[in-house]
Design an enzyme around this catalytic site. Structure first.
Site, PDB file in Angstrom:
ATOM      1  N   GLY A   1      51.226  -4.267  60.570  1.00 51.95           N
ATOM      2  CA  GLY A   1      50.178  -3.553  60.083  1.00 51.95           C
ATOM      3  C   GLY A   1      49.425  -4.140  58.992  1.00 51.95           C
TER       4      GLY A   1
ATOM      5  N   GLY B   1      46.916  -2.966  55.517  1.00 51.60           N
ATOM      6  CA  GLY B   1      46.091  -1.851  54.870  1.00 51.60           C
ATOM      7  C   GLY B   1      45.236  -2.349  53.899  1.00 51.60           C
ATOM      8  N   SER B   2      44.726  -1.355  53.158  1.00 50.80           N
ATOM      9  CA  SER B   2      43.603  -1.838  52.233  1.00 50.80           C
ATOM     10  C   SER B   2      44.379  -2.657  51.167  1.00 50.80           C
ATOM     11  CB  SER B   2      43.094  -0.887  51.628  1.00 50.80           C
ATOM     12  OG  SER B   2      43.898   0.226  50.866  1.00 50.80           O
TER      13      SER B   2
ATOM     14  N   THR C   1      50.332  -5.439  53.271  1.00 55.79           N
ATOM     15  CA  THR C   1      50.428  -5.823  54.639  1.00 55.79           C
ATOM     16  C   THR C   1      51.801  -5.632  55.067  1.00 55.79           C
ATOM     17  OG1 THR C   1      49.079  -7.775  54.491  1.00 55.79           O
ATOM     18  CG2 THR C   1      50.614  -7.825  56.226  1.00 55.79           C
ATOM     19  N   VAL C   2      52.187  -5.097  56.084  1.00 54.51           N
ATOM     20  CA  VAL C   2      53.542  -4.398  56.706  1.00 54.51           C
ATOM     21  C   VAL C   2      53.916  -5.702  57.731  1.00 54.51           C
ATOM     22  CG1 VAL C   2      54.948  -2.676  57.566  1.00 54.51           C
ATOM     23  CG2 VAL C   2      52.840  -2.018  56.443  1.00 54.51           C
TER      24      VAL C   2
ATOM     25  N   LYS D   1      56.809  -3.923  53.054  1.00 60.40           N
ATOM     26  CA  LYS D   1      55.457  -3.880  52.859  1.00 60.40           C
ATOM     27  C   LYS D   1      55.145  -4.605  51.594  1.00 60.40           C
ATOM     28  CE  LYS D   1      52.425   0.095  52.261  1.00 60.40           C
ATOM     29  NZ  LYS D   1      52.577   1.807  51.845  1.00 60.40           N
TER      30      LYS D   1
ATOM     31  N   ASP E   1      48.210  12.096  50.533  1.00 59.99           N
ATOM     32  CA  ASP E   1      47.564  11.293  51.523  1.00 59.99           C
ATOM     33  C   ASP E   1      48.227  11.632  53.061  1.00 59.99           C
ATOM     34  OD1 ASP E   1      45.449   9.941  52.788  1.00 59.99           O
ATOM     35  OD2 ASP E   1      46.413   8.005  52.410  1.00 59.99           O
TER      36      ASP E   1
END
Length: 407
Positions: A10, A12-13, A16-17, A32, A125
């Site tokens: 994954g 994200g902004s 990174t995962v 993460k 969120d």
């Protein structure tokens, strides 16, 4: 913690995962990672997750700093969910979930929210992408926007989150407290029901925030939901945060009440689902002297994996049963009672209401115990050829079965 990084799962902004494996135990978990200079949200997440322990919140496994390819990274180690996120699950199911599945996930999300709110934490969120699907159910994840609050005082903090899931008061920049999480839950239920984020007509974040904050509208409630589901969703999507139900109140809503087990009445004894129910395992079954019992043969027949020849050979071992099957009328009655029961026994076209069809007791003019057999009739009807079976050795001779559509 000594571990080895695997493939990326994954992006994200801000982080990174990746998959990771412990070099000591071999345990697989998720890491993460972000550059140390841009890892503020990961530090916030670590500070909050390290204090939580809830089945509906992703598990925290530790953190460290590593140097990889000349880059200094801050790493947050978390529970790994092979099934991915709730949004992934919605896509796998064709763009929408069944209401029973939505009910289950909603209950689990609310349990996680109730735990967070009881500990003074607002997630800020909540959405499908931030809810993991595991073997234990749904779990809240991605606490990069989360914050602690002091009772009902939310302070003057920066509003963050995903615009289309923001509550009206958050979109206006006023506050983002516990009720904002409840609004986001309502938006997530819409995502589960439709496969889309709320406000599908909104094309950009700026116009979306204006519409959410100032238009006075609420997201459209899917018509596919039941009456209880629509009412539950309306409690989440109140524009006034003071009118929204809390997580604890929503958990008591009738939409989330445990459903009673549903037993579907079988059409015939050959209904596969009937014989496949686990509840039958605890029932006492009559021991048959035949090694190939009638129950087992019926199960095999329903599965369609037995040849006709073996089936016919094995049925003979139940010598105490009398079975009548025919394409034309066959009357099995004492001679002196044939006329009295002719009309009632042959009325197969009204099987749903006839006293002689289904399960019942004798209401005739003479005692059923005076007869060795119950009045039997096999004939052709609208549904198919019908079979009547009776066991003359059954303790209660007034108890009998009507079976149809076997052949």
């Amino acid at each position: 913690m000594n571990w080895k990084r695997g493939r990326t799962i994954g992006v994200g902004s801000s982080a990174t995962v990746s998959l990771a494996r412990s070099c000591v135990s071999g345990e697989v978990f998720a890491v993460k990672s972000a550059s140390l200079s841009h890892s503020h949200s990961l530090h916030v997440e670590q500070e909050i997750l390290s204090t939580l322990s809830c089945p509906q919140v992703v598990s925290y496994k530790g953190c460290n700093i590593s140097t990889e390819n000349g880059n200094v990274l801050y790493n947050l180690c978390l529970e790994y969910a092979p099934a991915g996120t709730l949004s992934d699950e919605v896509r796998r199911q064709g763009g929408s979930l069944t209401e029973s599945t939505m009910r289950s996930y909603t209950r689990q999300i609310l349990l996680g929210m109730e735990y967070l709110h009881a500990n003074g934490i607002v997630h800020c969120d909540i959405k499908g992408h931030n809810i993991l699907v595991t073997d234990e159910g749904a779990k809240l994840a991605d606490f990069g926007c989360a914050r602690r609050v002091n009772g009902d005082h939310y302070g003057s903090v920066t509003i963050c989150g995903t615009p289309l899931y923001m509550a009206p008061e958050a979109a206006r920049g006023e506050q983002q407290g516990f009720p904002a999480d409840v609004w986001a839950l309502g938006c997530t239920i819409i995502e589960m029901a439709t496969g889309q984020a709320p406000w599908p007509s909104v094309t950009d974040p700026v116009s979306g925030l204006y519409c959410i904050g100032f238009s006075g509208d609420v997201p459209a409630i899917p018509s596919s939901l039941s009456k209880q589901g629509r009412e539950f969703l309306s409690k989440c999507l109140k524009r006034d945060p003071l009118e929204r139900w809390s997580a604890s109140e929503l958990l008591k809503h009738s939409f989330l009440l445990e459903e009673e087990p549903c037993w579907n009445s079988p059409t015939t004894v050959l209904d596969y689902g009937l014989w496949d129910l686990e509840q039958f395992d605890d029932m006492e079954w009559e021991i048959s002297t035949c090694s190939d019992s009638a129950r087992e043969r019926i199960r095999r027949l329903s599965e369609g994996n037995v040849d006709t020849a073996s089936l016919m050979l094995n049925w003979g071992c139940d010598g105490d049963w009398v079975t009548v099957r025919s394409n034309k009328e066959v009357d099995i009655l004492p001679q002196d009672d044939d006329q009295d029961y002719e009309d009632e026994a042959t009325n197969t076209n009204s099987s749903a209401s006839s006293k002689r069809l289904g399960l019942g007791t004798c209401n005739g003019s003479f005692s059923c115990r005076d007869m060795k057999y119950w009045p039997l009739k096999a004939s052709v009807s609208k549904c198919s050829r019908n079979v009547f079976c009776v066991n003359p050795n059954f303790d209660n001779e007034e108890f009998w079965f009507f079976l149809h559509d076997i052949v």
